[in-house]
Scaffold this active site. Structure first.
Site, short mmCIF file in Angstrom:
data_model
loop_
_atom_site.label_atom_id
_atom_site.label_comp_id
_atom_site.label_asym_id
_atom_site.label_seq_id
_atom_site.Cartn_x
_atom_site.Cartn_y
_atom_site.Cartn_z
N SER A 291 0.85 -1.20 0.00
CA SER A 291 0.00 0.00 0.00
C SER A 291 0.88 1.24 0.00
O SER A 291 2.03 1.19 0.43
CB SER A 291 -0.87 0.02 1.25
OG SER A 291 -0.08 0.31 2.39
N ASP A 292 0.34 2.35 -0.47
CA ASP A 292 1.03 3.62 -0.23
C ASP A 292 0.94 3.89 1.28
O ASP A 292 0.13 3.28 1.98
CB ASP A 292 0.41 4.75 -1.04
CG ASP A 292 1.42 5.89 -1.24
OD1 ASP A 292 2.40 5.95 -0.46
OD2 ASP A 292 1.24 6.71 -2.15
#
Ligand SMILES: *[C@@H]1O[C@H](CO)[C@@H](O)[C@H](O)[C@H]1NC(C)=O
Ligand SMILES: *[C@@H]1O[C@H](CO)[C@@H](O)[C@H](O)[C@H]1NC(C)=O
Length: 772
Positions: A291-292
């Site tokens: 994920s960011d």
């Protein structure tokens, strides 16, 4: 006697093999000794799949959950240390992530030009060489305990809107160029070896980010944490997804990062269609999806996408997320499993993807000093060769936008004093852009120019914002008293950056006033140098006859000032080209940044985006870039007709052999379907130089095809009077196809017109049903 001598020799060879040569000094991450080192997951001879399964089988649920986040906890009872997954190396080893620390034996690393500048070189060899140099430095820093092995670079989002603060990090607006950049840089970084199709051992693990349609940070109150990008299937297929697909399928990248934004109402990190079906299913990622940073937390807390945090954790894992940058999954996954929202088997699947990458990196192979690359150490960082490559890259990325009456190159012998003016005239940290590290050293533009001529330095504007009282008069006086004037203007991270999109395209504050007044007063030629990532509307300078020449230098990295001076004074003949369209200010007045559509919508007055779809006025077009010499093209070979063979059984439903129709790529036999196009490039000017041949194609008219598209490019060096033949293979299925309204790729049948500079060549494409 001979025998004992041999023994002594052998002994000393063995001994020296055990002493790190300034290389690995960090302890083993795992399998470095103790009872655990005898377990199957530590056995190098076993297949990685079996080792990963063995390890996961030994972990408790709590231990597993703590491995789902970037600062993964250690498992001391199995001799496994903690690991920080987040390191960055966008254009050099960077300490933006917590995985990298400068200092001690590693005070800095080579800072290559920002990606938008390297992209302007249109030189894929250069991109891979930069990646390789960065991977040497990164692996050395890992050996020294100052970096990880998992780097969340490159950023291959399409530079869709000129205002985007992170456009500087990308290879530009063209999906094909972004793809080639992604593949080249990832190959350079990862140096994959062994295993089928380069899926074997890794020197580093790269990461293509941010998937997908992420190209808005913060514009007029809309930020990336709340933005729902409304994207058509068509634009997703033939614009936004293109570089990601290439990165996974051709580049064999070890990781993809999903983004903060939603796409059509679903957060990308919670979208099984994007992660599980597309990246892992269709493209067959051999690696992990991350994920960011905090984007799982963002879609729960900020977007309120789920009603409980456990649902958010479960949605992410079920969608195909393997690793969370941020604490969220470590906090909520145990209770999500207990609530039955996600199964332990699904957690195991995520860990299989992350641990497999760690194994491919050799992290479970014991002492790092005894492994491949274990000898890399401080002597491999900031080497003269790497620093020279940074200089070479900066030179190749410089774009000559205007050069009236051959004002450039300047001849140092005719210049007593050169006025050097502007807020970026003595730039250092500005030159390395964002996602940078600590460079080995800087050469500022003022220092670079000072190597060729005596300088008369005036800032003119004290900073790039250039508002209020400014020392403009002193700059005018300097220009009046010098034989040439070089203005180094532009932007920096206070104007365009992560979390900071621009509102307009004009030079900020009083910069334009400074340039015009100085040009008017200047005794000699006035040269405008623009240091910025995104495009600026400099129509005033383009049209001002007193401004003889304009250079765009992007953010040229640690050696930027030397490269700028080498171009200004003719030591290097510029050959860069613009990787983005330079729109006029009116474009952004008319087009909201939130409108994701690439294609024009004339009925609504929407002009479309990028050279592929936008037909309005430009300040400088995509691909623009002059040289000190002159190149001509001639066509040496290209067919007039090409036949696309159809799989008749499936294509029979519609008569696709008719002109004006378009056949599905999935119905065509694509293997080896490349059109040979051979172009002769001649240097008819009076300087040696490099030239990038850009091959565009205009398809037969359909409602949804671009007006033209870059289908191939290659950079060649041609000596004065010389000629070089460039051989392209235009891939019919990849390069001549476009998505229809349903996101289905089709190849239009009929006349495709190739443009190479002034050359036009038409190829008639017809479909051949194999049943006949
Ligand atoms: C398909 O189109 C071609 C070209 O217009 C035509 O000659 C042919 O008869 C058509 N075939 C069928 C099955 O309709
Ligand atoms: C591409 O870059 C490499 C590395 O700097 C360089 O050696 C080569 O000459 C460049 N190609 C051209 C055609 O300029």
């Amino acid at each position: 006697m001979a025998k004992s001598l041999l023994f002594v020799l052998l002994f000393s060879v063995l001994l020296s093999a055990c002493i790190p040569r300034g290389g690995a000094t960090r302890p083993a991450f795992a399998c470095g000794g103790g009872p655990a080192a005898a377990l199957p997951f530590c056995r190098v001879a076993l297949p990685i799949r079996a080792r990963v399964a063995d390890l996961i089988g030994r972990l408790t649920l709590d231990e597993k959950i703590r491995l789902l986040v970037n600062n993964a906890a250690g498992v001391p009872r199995l001799g496994i240390a903690g690991y920080e997954w987040w390191s960055e190396a966008l254009h050099g080893v960077s300490d933006v992530g917590p995985g990298v620390h400068f200092g001690g034996a590693y005070p800095g690393a080579t800072s290559f030009p920002q990606v938008i500048s390297s992209a302007a070189s249109f030189n894929a060899t250069l991109w891979e060489l930069i990646g390789k140099a960065v991977s040497d430095e990164a692996r050395a820093m890992y050996n020294g305990g100052q970096a990880g092995l998992t780097f969340w670079s490159p950023n291959v989002n399409i530079f869709r809107d000129p205002r985007w603060g992170r456009g500087q990090e990308t290879p530009g607006e063209d999906p094909g160029v972004a793809s080639r950049y992604a593949v080249s840089y990832v190959r350079g970084l990862q140096q994959a070896s062994g295993g089928p199709h380069g899926h074997g051992r890794l020197k580093l693990a790269a990461c293509c980010k941010h998937y997908t349609a992420y190209d808005l940070d913060n514009w007029r109150g809309v930020d990336r944490f709340h933005f729902n990008a409304k994207v058509s299937k068509q634009d997703l297929e033939d614009t936004f997804d293109v570089p990601f697909k290439a990165c996974v399928v051709e580049g064999k990248v070890a990781s993809v990062m999903c983004s903060y934004n939603q796409v059509n109402g679903v957060p990308t990190c919670a979208d099984p269609n994007l992660l599980r079906n597309t990246i892992r299913g269709q493209w067959a990622l051999n690696g992990y999806i991350v994920s960011d940073c905090d984007s799982v937390g963002v879609f729960y807390n900020t977007q309120h996408y789920t009603s409980t945090p456990e649902e958010a954790a479960a949605d992410a894992i079920k969608a195909g997320l393997d690793l969370d940058c941020g604490p969220f999954l470590a906090q909520y996954t145990v209770s999500a499993v207990k609530q039955g929202l996600v199964s332990e088997a699904q957690v195991n699947a995520a860990l299989t993807n992350t641990i497999t990458v760690q194994m491919r990196l050799g992290m479970y192979d014991g002492d790092p000093s005894k492994q491949p690359f274990g000898n890399l150490g401080p002597g491999d960082v900031c080497t003269p060769a790497h620093q020279n490559l940074a200089l070479e890259a900066a030179r190749q990325g410089i774009v000559l936008l205007k050069n009236n009456g051959h004002a450039l190159p300047l001849s140092p012998s005719h210049l007593r004093f050169v006025a050097v003016i502007g807020p970026n005239s003595d730039a250092t940290v500005t030159m390395i852009g964002n996602y940078a590290g600590v460079p080995c050293g800087y050469t500022s533009p003022l220092q670079g120019i000072g190597r060729y001529a005596k300088t008369n330095h005036q800032m003119g504007c004290t900073n790039v914002a250039c508002t209020g009282n400014q020392p403009i008069d002193a700059a005018i006086a300097a220009a009046r008293n010098s034989d040439a004037t070089i203005l180094i203007m532009g932007l920096d991270q206070s104007i365009e950056a992560e979390a900071r999109d621009r509102d307009g395209l004009l030079l900020p504050g009083r910069q334009q006033e400074l340039v015009s007044k100085v040009a008017k007063a200047s005794r000699g030629p006035t040269i405008l140098v623009l240091m910025c990532g995104g495009p600026v509307d400099v129509t005033f300078a383009k049209n001002d006859p007193r401004i003889a020449a304009i250079l765009w230098v992007g953010y040229p990295g640690q050696a930027g000032g030397a490269a700028i001076a080498d171009v200004l004074f003719g030591k290097f003949n510029p050959g860069g080209k613009l990787p983005v369209t330079w729109y006029p200010q009116q474009f952004v007045d008319k087009v909201p940044m939130t409108n994701m559509a690439m294609r024009a919508d004339p009925a609504r007055g929407y002009p479309g985006r990028s050279y592929r779809f936008y037909t309005g006025p430009v300040v400088f077009p995509y691909g623009h870039g002059l040289s000190y010499t002159k190149f001509t093209h001639s066509l040496a070979h290209a067919p007039a007709q090409i036949s696309v063979q159809l799989d008749g059984r499936r294509a029979s439903a519609h008569n696709s052999t008719e002109p004006g129709r378009a056949v599905r790529v999935s119905h065509a036999r694509c293997d080896g379907l490349a059109i040979p196009v051979h172009v002769d490039v001649k240097n008819v000017g009076d300087q040696d130089g490099s030239h990038t041949v850009l091959v565009y194609s205009t398809p037969p008219g359909t409602r949804w095809a671009p007006q033209k598209q870059l289908v191939a490019f290659e950079k060649v060096h041609v000596a004065v009077g010389g000629q070089v033949r460039v051989k392209f293979g235009v891939d019919v299925c990849r390069d001549l196809s476009f998505a229809d309204e349903y996101g289905i790729r089709r190849i239009p049948i009929g006349e495709h017109s190739l443009q190479i500079g002034d050359l036009i060549h038409t190829i008639s494409l017809h479909a051949e049903d194999l049943r006949r």
